[in-house]
Design an enzyme around this catalytic site. Structure first.
Site, PDB file in Angstrom:
ATOM      1  N   ASP A 289       0.867  -1.170   0.000  1.00 54.06           N
ATOM      2  CA  ASP A 289       0.000   0.000   0.000  1.00 54.06           C
ATOM      3  C   ASP A 289       0.909   1.226   0.000  1.00 54.06           C
ATOM      4  OD1 ASP A 289      -2.157   1.669  -0.100  1.00 54.06           O
ATOM      5  OD2 ASP A 289      -3.235   0.727   1.537  1.00 54.06           O
TER       6      ASP A 289
HETATM    7  C1  NOJ Z   1      -3.957   3.953  -0.069  1.00 54.89           C
HETATM    8  C2  NOJ Z   1      -5.155   3.074   0.018  1.00 54.89           C
HETATM    9  O1  NOJ Z   1      -5.166   2.356   1.234  1.00 54.89           O
HETATM   10  C3  NOJ Z   1      -5.247   2.101  -1.123  1.00 54.89           C
HETATM   11  O2  NOJ Z   1      -6.454   1.395  -1.016  1.00 54.89           O
HETATM   12  C4  NOJ Z   1      -5.133   2.819  -2.438  1.00 54.89           C
HETATM   13  O3  NOJ Z   1      -5.275   1.906  -3.494  1.00 54.89           O
HETATM   14  C5  NOJ Z   1      -3.810   3.532  -2.498  1.00 54.89           C
HETATM   15  N1  NOJ Z   1      -3.718   4.490  -1.403  1.00 54.89           N
HETATM   16  C6  NOJ Z   1      -3.594   4.255  -3.828  1.00 54.89           C
HETATM   17  O4  NOJ Z   1      -4.408   5.347  -3.930  1.00 54.89           O
END
Ligand code: NOJ
Length: 748
Positions: A289
């Site tokens: 993430d």
């Molecule tokens: C953080 C989020 O937790 C995730 O779900 C997302 O895909 C990414 N940022 C990218 O935006």
């Protein structure tokens, strides 16, 4: 112009002196794995590490940006394998052109959070799940992928398959709610929808099951918080939707921000290597993430980013999203002998394989086609599907004296409230940001579109969403007094749920409940629309107004869908995918709890020495699976093919469902089971199957469910998936707290 160059360069070096034509023939005969190997042979260690690096563009920002120097220079130097937040046929082409200046011309993967639509916004994912309609849910993801892929994107960071029992957690809007069985079905539908045939067609996107794992169990519902779950709960509640995603062919996984029992998911070998890649045989790749690799330093799990890179790669995180850990440190770690090149090779191969499968080595620009983009982003069929999905997502919570549907002969109708004319809020969190939201149909416009000249539509805002001012109440009361019926539209703003939007107080914000009280005092019949990204607490409203529709965030076509339901052109059939508490003190709350040794009666606060509260009953305000209709359904004639089941046998359960009302409608008939006595105590009920079907007034249909050993199994004391002999309760009903038919059977 760059078509085939990368691949040709690779094959030229590998195939030696064969003629160009022969090379082409041989090239086309090669398997993807062989083609991947050919490219791998050409790559330096630095180029391999580049493939593991993902940056966000500054066009759109979905997390805290790191200062990682010139992205363009790094693209040209072959130091980037994927970009997120670059979208549009033209823009993706431009950025891909930069990557094509690199030595090996390895194409970039473009990823984006295409969560519930791209240009055409569908209802938020949790709302869609209220439809309990897997085909429609699959279609929602399909259309999102068609539009996203037409805008040059290859990869969506969806579906989020995190189970959550905590409505304070802002991200419940993005998932499938609290139930593992329903959540697993939805995971499968969404993966299939996004990926289509999964053969790299131009209307398909790679899916990404996230956030691996147990992110939805964040303590206190606080986003990014720690998770403490038992091994059994992990396997029983949180992992099955991920397994369903793997089985459905999910191309990628994203790990999660949280630590789980003290080990950050990103550095968790047990999750990513042992379970996902080994036990489940997942062949795709895992992206971290946003920044979650380097955040292991803040967790206190590793001392610096270099250690973070070592931990994450060893644990099986293949790609570093905006973490700035892999690119600067992996080469050193290899040279120091801490990271075997084989681990890097495995991660790179997983990523290159996806690029080959998408056909990007044959044509890196194949998704970036402006004409196709124009056509697909303005496809009227997509709007129709979004409206239909929105209608299916609406839940009729309450409808005293059949106040709904409203008559089309009303002379004066008022719509009041801070959400009545809202555009952006209808889209909910995680809509792909557009320069303007002018194509959103507001609730006011939806009613206007629907009502003939005979009905005058009055409007007053009353108050803002989070206002403390009551200055608009007088105008709202005046509008209400003129109307025969008053619709009041209340709820949350779109950015009160979603990532980093957890709430400790999940009541209606601001003075909205006071506005409702003021309108109620006029004595006019009231219909309340509740717009939110989570279950809210609205006890006064629930107890005092006659009709409530839970309308979540319904997307581009929100207003039209709501108008159709209000005026009876669509009979709502949605059912809640999460339990609605009476107060935050009941959270975590879910229907499939354990009985305890001292169960308390559902609605009694005075049962001493029982497991309840002295100041609030234990039962929720609205139960999982609840949802009414403009018609009624009766359940009758329950039959079981036999009273006893042998281990490898099955029981057929059948019953009659009848539409006993006056209009056609859909019912979701739900099958729950309870294992009465087991070596590990089992929940009071667990959803094991459901059927949704449409019945005409007076029509009856026979519904069948098959019960087999799989439906009776659970993780036993040794954490083996097994069924134990004994008595099972069978419950069939219209909601988890509205069981209409019951029986028992034995497993031998
Ligand atoms: C953080 C989020 O937790 C995730 O779900 C997302 O895909 C990414 N940022 C990218 O935006």
């Amino acid at each position: 112009m760059y078509k085939c160059k990368t691949f040709m360069l690779a094959t030229l070096l590998v195939l030696g002196s064969a003629s160009i034509a022969q090379k082409k023939v041989i090239a086309t005969k090669k398997t993807i794995d062989q083609r991947v190997d050919s490219v791998m042979k050409l790559m330096t260690l630095e180029e391999k590490i580049g493939q593991l690096n993902q940056y966000s563009s500054k066009d759109e920002v979905t997390g805290p940006m790191s200062d990682n120097g010139s992205r363009k220079q790094q693209l040209v130097a072959g130091k980037v394998g994927s970009m997120l937040n670059v979208r549009g046929a033209e823009r993706t082409r431009k950025v891909q052109e930069q990557a094509m200046q690199s030595r090996l011309r390895i194409p970039l993967l473009f990823g984006q959070d295409v969560i519930h639509g791209y240009k055409t916004t569908f209802p938020i994912p949790l709302a869609e799940v209220a439809s309990w309609d897997m085909q429609a849910i699959e279609m929602g993801s399909r259309i999102a992928a068609i539009e996203g892929a037409a805008a040059g994107l290859h990869w969506t960071f969806a579906p989020m398959v995190d189970i959550s029992r905590d409505p304070r957690w802002g991200r419940v809007m993005e998932g499938a709610g609290e139930d593992t069985y329903l959540g697993s079905m939805v995971a499968k539908a969404r993966v299939k929808g996004f990926q289509g045939t999964n053969t790299g067609k131009l209307d398909e996107m790679l899916a990404c099951a996230k956030h691996f794992a147990a992110y939805g169990a964040a303590a206190g519902g606080r986003d990014y918080n720690s998770v403490d779950v038992s091994e059994r709960t992990l396997w029983e509640v949180y992992l099955p939707p991920f397994k369903a995603a793997v089985d459905a062919g999910a191309a990628t996984f994203m790990n999660s921000f949280n630590d789980i029992n003290g080990v950050p998911a990103t550095g968790n070998k047990y999750l990513q290597r042992d379970i996902l890649k080994e036990k489940w045989g997942f062949k795709g790749f895992v992206v971290s993430d946003w920044g979650s690799i380097s955040e292991m330093v803040d967790h206190g799990y590793v001392k610096d980013k270099k250690d973070a890179a070592l931990s994450a790669l060893s644990a099986g995180s293949d790609m570093d999203m905006e973490g700035q850990a892999y690119l600067p440190h992996l080469a050193t770690l290899v040279k120091e002998g801490k990271v075997p090149v084989a681990l890097i090779d495995d991660a790179v191969k997983r990523i290159l394989r996806k690029k080959f499968e998408l056909g990007l080595f044959d044509d890196p620009f194949r998704f970036s086609n402006e004409a196709r983009e124009q056509q697909q982003l303005n496809n009227p069929q997509h709007r129709i599907a979004a409206r239909e999905m929105a209608e299916k997502s609406i839940v009729l919570m309450k409808n005293e004296k059949n106040i709904l549907p409203l008559s089309k002969n009303i002379k004066k109708l008022a719509i009041i409230g801070p959400l009545a004319k809202s555009e952006e809020d209808m889209l909910g969190f995680w809509n792909v940001a557009w320069p303007d939201n002018s194509d959103v149909v507001t609730q006011y416009e939806g009613l206007q579109n629907k009502l003939g000249n005979n009905t005058e539509l009055l409007y007053a805002q009353g108050c803002g969403i989070t206002d403390t001012s009551r200055a608009g109440f007088a105008e709202a009361i005046a509008a209400a007094l003129q109307a025969e019926v008053v619709i009041v539209s209340v709820g949350e703003a779109r950015d009160m749920s979603g990532e980093a939007n957890s709430r400790a107080n999940i009541h209606l914000p601001g003075v909205q409940e006071e506005l409702l009280k003021a309108i109620h005092a006029t004595g006019k019949p009231i219909v309340v629309l509740i717009n939110a990204g989570r279950p809210l607490v609205f006890n006064w409203t629930a107890d005092n107004v006659p009709a409530i529709l839970y309308t979540w965030w319904l997307g581009s076509e929100a207003g039209n869908a709501i108008a159709n339901v209000l005026l009876g052109d669509y009979n709502p059939g949605g059912k809640l995918p999460m339990t609605f508490p009476r107060g935050e003190g009941q959270i975590p709350i879910h229907y499939n709890y354990l009985n305890t040794g001292r169960p308390s009666p559902d609605n009694d606060t005075h049962a001493r020495y029982r497991s309840g509260y002295i100041d609030m009953v234990k039962s929720p305000k609205y139960a999982f699976g609840h949802g009414l209709s403009y018609t009624t359904f009766t359940y009758s004639n329950l039959q079981m093919s036999k009273p006893t089941l042998a281990a490898n046998d099955s029981i057929i359960v059948q019953f009659t469902l009848t539409n006993s009302g006056k209009v056609a409608g859909e019912e979701v008939a739900q099958l729950y089971l309870r294992d009465e006595v087991a070596s590990v105590v089992r929940p009071v009920k667990e959803l094991k199957d459901f059927t949704k079907l449409m019945l005409q007034p007076g029509e009856s249909r026979t519904i069948r469910f098959v019960i087999n050993k799989e439906k009776l199994s659970f993780y036993n004391q040794q954490l083996e998936w097994a069924a134990e002999p004994g008595t099972f309760q069978l419950m069939i009903g219209s909601a988890s707290n509205d069981i209409r038919l019951q029986s028992k059977f034995e497993l031998q």
